[in-house]
Scaffold this motif. Structure first.
Motif, mmCIF file in Angstrom:
data_model
loop_
_atom_site.group_PDB
_atom_site.id
_atom_site.type_symbol
_atom_site.label_atom_id
_atom_site.label_comp_id
_atom_site.label_asym_id
_atom_site.label_seq_id
_atom_site.Cartn_x
_atom_site.Cartn_y
_atom_site.Cartn_z
ATOM 1 N N VAL A 25 1.867 -34.364 -16.320
ATOM 2 C CA VAL A 25 3.314 -34.209 -16.142
ATOM 3 C C VAL A 25 4.066 -34.956 -17.241
ATOM 4 O O VAL A 25 5.001 -34.421 -17.849
ATOM 5 N N HIS A 26 3.644 -36.181 -17.520
ATOM 6 C CA HIS A 26 4.315 -36.960 -18.565
ATOM 7 C C HIS A 26 4.110 -36.334 -19.950
ATOM 8 O O HIS A 26 5.038 -36.314 -20.769
ATOM 9 N N MET A 27 2.916 -35.814 -20.201
ATOM 10 C CA MET A 27 2.664 -35.162 -21.487
ATOM 11 C C MET A 27 3.484 -33.888 -21.633
ATOM 12 O O MET A 27 4.036 -33.618 -22.708
ATOM 13 N N LEU A 28 3.589 -33.105 -20.560
ATOM 14 C CA LEU A 28 4.414 -31.902 -20.618
ATOM 15 C C LEU A 28 5.886 -32.255 -20.827
ATOM 16 O O LEU A 28 6.592 -31.574 -21.579
ATOM 17 N N ALA A 29 6.343 -33.318 -20.185
ATOM 18 C CA ALA A 29 7.737 -33.753 -20.377
ATOM 19 C C ALA A 29 7.983 -34.117 -21.841
ATOM 20 O O ALA A 29 9.016 -33.739 -22.421
ATOM 21 N N GLU A 30 7.046 -34.818 -22.453
ATOM 22 C CA GLU A 30 7.181 -35.193 -23.871
ATOM 23 C C GLU A 30 7.129 -33.942 -24.756
ATOM 24 O O GLU A 30 7.887 -33.813 -25.710
ATOM 25 N N ILE A 83 3.348 -21.834 -21.181
ATOM 26 C CA ILE A 83 4.200 -22.840 -21.832
ATOM 27 C C ILE A 83 5.052 -22.193 -22.918
ATOM 28 O O ILE A 83 6.261 -22.448 -23.008
ATOM 29 N N ILE A 84 4.443 -21.345 -23.746
ATOM 30 C CA ILE A 84 5.184 -20.686 -24.829
ATOM 31 C C ILE A 84 6.332 -19.855 -24.264
ATOM 32 O O ILE A 84 7.455 -19.891 -24.788
ATOM 33 N N THR A 85 6.075 -19.123 -23.207
ATOM 34 C CA THR A 85 7.125 -18.309 -22.580
ATOM 35 C C THR A 85 8.290 -19.189 -22.129
ATOM 36 O O THR A 85 9.463 -18.847 -22.346
#
Length: 106
Positions: A25-30, A83-85
């Motif tokens: 979650v933290h990596m996706l937020a970054e 993620i790209i979408t």
């Protein structure tokens, strides 16, 4: 009744999974913080929200990384496409806010 040693082992695995989920979650937020900055830069310079060549390169790269990590490359590709979408959707919204190019107007 579950053997106490099995219950303890299961609990340990679940704690690790919880920690990994938190890290994801933290990596996706970054990642999305960075892609938002890219979206603003693209909108400011009237660049299109999507970059198909970059996306194709990233998918191939991620598939190789997944294979090296013994992760199903098809799963990794589906995950990256999701993620790209979402990133493109964000970039289109940012472009619309800036009165710039969107996929719908390009």
């Amino acid at each position: 009744m579950i053997d106490p040693s099995v219950k303890e082992q299961l609990s340990g695995y679940r704690q690790s999974i919880d920690n990994i989920d938190a890290a994801l979650v933290h990596m996706l937020a970054e990642r999305f913080r960075c892609t938002k900055a890219v979206g603003v830069l693209k909108a400011t310079h009237e660049l299109p929200p999507a970059d198909p060549a970059r996306e194709e390169y990233q998918i191939a790269r991620l598939r190789r990384l997944a294979q090296d990590a013994h992760l199903d490359p098809d799963f990794a590709e589906k995950f990256l496409n999701f993620i790209i979408t979402e990133v493109i959707r964000h970039h289109e919204a940012i472009a619309a806010e800036h009165g710039g190019v969107t996929e719908k107007t390009a």
